[in-house]
Structure formats: C-alpha cells, structure tokens
Design an enzyme around this catalytic site. Structure first.
Site, PDB file in Angstrom:
ATOM      1  N   ILE A 132       1.493   3.028   7.597  1.00 43.61           N
ATOM      2  CA  ILE A 132       0.854   3.924   8.651  1.00 43.61           C
ATOM      3  C   ILE A 132       0.623   3.060   9.709  1.00 43.61           C
ATOM      4  O   ILE A 132       0.181   3.576  10.713  1.00 43.61           O
ATOM      5  CB  ILE A 132      -0.437   4.320   7.793  1.00 43.61           C
ATOM      6  CG1 ILE A 132      -1.470   3.341   7.562  1.00 43.61           C
ATOM      7  CG2 ILE A 132       0.106   5.431   6.593  1.00 43.61           C
ATOM      8  CD1 ILE A 132      -2.806   3.930   7.235  1.00 43.61           C
ATOM      9  N   ASP A 133       0.580   1.769   9.640  1.00 46.44           N
ATOM     10  CA  ASP A 133       0.345   1.021  10.827  1.00 46.44           C
ATOM     11  C   ASP A 133       1.364   0.790  11.884  1.00 46.44           C
ATOM     12  O   ASP A 133       0.915   0.402  13.056  1.00 46.44           O
ATOM     13  CB  ASP A 133      -0.036  -0.505  10.483  1.00 46.44           C
ATOM     14  CG  ASP A 133      -1.442  -0.688   9.602  1.00 46.44           C
ATOM     15  OD1 ASP A 133      -2.143   0.282   9.557  1.00 46.44           O
ATOM     16  OD2 ASP A 133      -1.517  -1.567   8.736  1.00 46.44           O
TER      17      ASP A 133
ATOM     18  N   GLY B 259       0.690  -1.367  -0.073  1.00 42.28           N
ATOM     19  CA  GLY B 259      -0.054  -0.180  -0.055  1.00 42.28           C
ATOM     20  C   GLY B 259       1.027   1.311   0.107  1.00 42.28           C
ATOM     21  O   GLY B 259       1.977   1.204   0.609  1.00 42.28           O
TER      22      GLY B 259
ATOM     23  N   GLY C 236       6.231  -2.619   3.691  1.00 45.87           N
ATOM     24  CA  GLY C 236       5.846  -2.903   4.917  1.00 45.87           C
ATOM     25  C   GLY C 236       6.269  -4.307   5.198  1.00 45.87           C
ATOM     26  O   GLY C 236       7.157  -4.860   4.677  1.00 45.87           O
ATOM     27  N   ASN C 237       5.322  -5.144   6.117  1.00 47.96           N
ATOM     28  CA  ASN C 237       6.038  -6.423   6.560  1.00 47.96           C
ATOM     29  C   ASN C 237       6.073  -7.374   5.277  1.00 47.96           C
ATOM     30  O   ASN C 237       7.049  -7.914   5.224  1.00 47.96           O
ATOM     31  CB  ASN C 237       4.823  -7.053   7.492  1.00 47.96           C
ATOM     32  CG  ASN C 237       4.790  -6.216   8.992  1.00 47.96           C
ATOM     33  OD1 ASN C 237       5.593  -6.457   9.381  1.00 47.96           O
ATOM     34  ND2 ASN C 237       3.640  -5.544   8.991  1.00 47.96           N
TER      35      ASN C 237
ATOM     36  N   GLU D  29      -9.426  -1.196  12.687  1.00 49.29           N
ATOM     37  CA  GLU D  29     -10.128  -2.121  11.816  1.00 49.29           C
ATOM     38  C   GLU D  29     -10.225  -3.568  12.156  1.00 49.29           C
ATOM     39  O   GLU D  29     -10.996  -4.420  11.865  1.00 49.29           O
ATOM     40  CB  GLU D  29      -9.726  -1.870  10.314  1.00 49.29           C
ATOM     41  CG  GLU D  29      -8.131  -2.454  10.190  1.00 49.29           C
ATOM     42  CD  GLU D  29      -7.951  -1.975   8.504  1.00 49.29           C
ATOM     43  OE1 GLU D  29      -8.910  -2.007   7.869  1.00 49.29           O
ATOM     44  OE2 GLU D  29      -6.752  -1.698   8.489  1.00 49.29           O
TER      45      GLU D  29
ATOM     46  N   HIS E 103      -5.073  -3.908  10.822  1.00 50.37           N
ATOM     47  CA  HIS E 103      -5.772  -5.006  10.703  1.00 50.37           C
ATOM     48  C   HIS E 103      -5.352  -5.902  12.204  1.00 50.37           C
ATOM     49  O   HIS E 103      -6.156  -6.688  12.646  1.00 50.37           O
ATOM     50  CB  HIS E 103      -5.243  -5.826   9.530  1.00 50.37           C
ATOM     51  CG  HIS E 103      -6.088  -5.770   8.527  1.00 50.37           C
ATOM     52  ND1 HIS E 103      -7.614  -5.961   8.241  1.00 50.37           N
ATOM     53  CD2 HIS E 103      -5.941  -5.084   7.224  1.00 50.37           C
ATOM     54  CE1 HIS E 103      -8.021  -5.518   7.493  1.00 50.37           C
ATOM     55  NE2 HIS E 103      -6.997  -5.071   6.707  1.00 50.37           N
TER      56      HIS E 103
END
Length: 364
Positions: free
Chosen positions: A142-143, A17, A118-119, A238, A187
């Site tokens: 952003i997480d 993302g 990210g991950n 979320e 998530h």
C-alpha cells in the site's frame, strides 16, 4: 491443448504485510498458468516460513476460483526474512533457513518460485536467485514504494480508504472547531499521505521526505483560524519527521519518540497544541488501510501483473519482477528493486499541486 511452457511446476507465496489485491494476483497467476499452459502449481503457506517448514500443497482450480474480490491472502503470510532485514544485515543471515528453503525447493521439484510482496520480499527473492533458485517477483504494497514500478497493487485501495477517513474527519473537526491529525501508513515514503492528503483536502501534509518545521505549521494553522476557518486537517505519514528529529542521531531520536507519544500523529498533535494553543486531536488509521476488498483498479493491476508473470514463467525468463511503467506492463531485473526505497521526489508535481491549492507541506 495447453501451450508449450519452459516452466512445468512452480511454487507461489505471499510474504510481508497483507494488502488488497493479493488474492486477485494469486488468481491471475494461477488461472493463466493452469488454463493457458497446464502448469502445476504449489501453494506455499505463510511466506518464506512455509518453504523453511515445507508447509505446502498443490493448488487446483477450486483453490483459486472465487477469490478475485477477497481481502487478505489465501496462502497466508509472515515476515520471515532468512537474509535479515536489509542488505547491510550480513550478521542476520540464517544459513540454516536458507538451506532449508533450497532443500524444499528441490524436494518439490520446482522450476521456479513466484513471490508476491514488497521491498523485503523482492529483496529476499533476489538473494535467493543469487543462491541459484529461479525467482519471479510481483510488487505489492500500500506504500507504493517499490523501486522500478510506477505503481504497486494495494496502493489504490488504501488511498480510497485513507481519503474516506479524511472526508469523515472533516465533519468532526468542523463540529468541534479542532485541529485533527490523521496518521496514514508510510515509514520511509509518503506516497499514500501525499495522494490521500490532496484527495481529501488536507490543510497540512507531512511526508518522511520533507522534515517539517513546527513553526511553519503553526503559522499556517493560525493564519487559517484568523481568516475564519475554525478547523484544520493535518495528514501525516507514519514516518513524518521534524527538523528537530532530523538533527538527532538514531538513538536520541528513538528516545525522543518513546517519550513523546506512541506514533507520529500523537507527537505532531502535541507539538501543534504547544505551538498554537489550538485544541488538537490525533487519529491513527492503522491496519484499516490494509484490509477489505481491493478496488477495481487494484483488481485489474494485480490480475495483469499476475498474468504477465506467467508469460515470464512460460518463457523461462527468471530473476525478474513484473512492473508497471506508464501504461505498459513489463519486467525488470530483480537486482533493480533490491534493497531500495522509491521515495517521493522533492520536485514531484503533486507536491507543487498541494502547495498551489494552499496546503502546507511543513517546510514553509
């Protein structure tokens, strides 16, 4: 005269993302690599898909100038995962795609590949390093859930957006004497909801790490109403999960969620209204959190991580991810974040901070 560098030519891509700060990081990598070391830079379009399809071009200064404040990514992105979604997805590995990536890497005469993501992206980077490619990773999301770094770029910008949204909802909730549930991204980790919830004065904050008891939430909201507070704001990640859902297996949970609203905010709003009788509304902030210009803090972090990655390139220190630890930027082995999620610890000080100012975390 350019300084000596082990790496002469490298590729750079962004995957997963988008988030604020990607272009700032690209600029940090490219400016330092080009100006300080005279490295050749190959931009790879649309994440790992660009490597599979050999969709690339050599980047010159005009390509990475003036992009510090731009949202999105000039390289484009995709969620292409040649090794599957997780470390357990052995059957999903596409050997043809992995071979295509290795062939493109070789044809481009790359000394290293820099991956920004990210991950999933850094896990793919680690697996490619196990296939013999030289990889350096940068942590963006952003997480803020990448294991091994205190903060990821993109988090601070999304936090500001989430906090502003909560601020704006206060006036609407107050005007109509309602409970409003706002859903933020996250998530599996609740960093964004926790920080934005505290910053925005959320009355209830719900995280994936703490299964919530709807009865506890109901008691808290009723108590507020009886004390004369005519509205409440519930901030939910979320991935927020109820005690009821936590007891379900994966199949039953999926069925329950499909029957009780399109996302966490709608499920929670319905549960609150059923539990308390209070008029409750749901708001999902969605992709608004990922768009727009990066904050000053994210621009600084992204630039610093980018230039630190170049020092790894120059010294031939491959198979690593740059990371922020305290006030220092260094690097960790790519095996460290591989397949892991950095969750909010249950003893994290911010949880106690929230409770100390009267916020319900859904567990009591």
């Amino acid at each position: 005269m350019a300084n000596l560098s082990v790496t002469k030519r490298f590729g750079i891509l962004t995957a997963g993302g988008d988030c604020p700060g990607l272009n700032a990081a690209i600029r940090g990598v490219c400016r330092a690599a080009y100006d300080r070391y005279g490295m050749e830079i190959v931009g790879i379009a649309n994440g790992f898909r660009g490597l599979i399809e050999n969709d690339t071009k050599v980047l010159k200064p005009e390509n990475f100038s003036g992009i510090l404040t731009l949202g999105g990514t000039i390289l484009g992105s995709s969620r292409e995962k040649p090794f599957g979604g997780t470390t357990s997805d052995k059957d999903e590995v596409d050997s043809d795609k992995v071979s295509a990536i290795k062939d493109t890497y070789s044809k481009l005469n790359l000394d290293c590949l820099v991956v920004l993501g990210g991950n999933g992206t850094n896990t793919t980077g680690y697996k490619l390093s196990c296939e013999g490619l030289n990889i350096i990773g940068l942590p963006k999301t952003i997480d803020n859930d990448i294991f091994g770094t205190d903060r990821t770029f993109g988090f601070h910008s999304a936090l500001a957006i989430g906090t502003e949204a909560i601020d704006r909802l206060h006036s609407t909730a107050q005007s109509h004497s309602r409970v409003i549930v706002i859903e933020l991204m996250g998530h599996k980790a609740g960093w964004l909801a926790l920080y934005a919830g505290v910053a925005g004065g959320g009355d209830v904050i719900l995280l994936p790490e703490i299964p919530y008891d709807i009865r506890a939430i109901g008691r808290h909201l009723v108590k507020r109403a009886k004390s004369g507070k005519t509205f409440s704001i519930v901030v939910a990640a979320e991935g927020a999960i109820s005690l009821k859902e936590a007891d379900m297996d994966k199949k039953d949970r999926k069925k329950y969620r499909s029957e009780n609203g399109p996302s966490a905010a709608y499920r929670i709003a319905r549960e609150i209204q059923d539990e308390t009788g209070m008029e409750t509304r749901a708001t999902v902030l969605g992709y608004m959190q990922r768009g727009g210009i990066p904050s000053a803090s994210d621009r600084v972090l992204a630039t610093s991580l980018g230039t630190a990655a170049v020092e790894l390139l120059a010294n031939g220190k491959y198979g690593r991810m740059v990371a922020l630890t305290g006030n220092d930027i260094g690097s960790i082995d790519l095996s460290v974040p591989e397949g892991k999620i950095k969750n909010v610890p249950l003893n994290y000080y911010m949880i106690d901070t929230a409770k100390a100012v009267g916020t319900c975390m859904g567990d009591e």
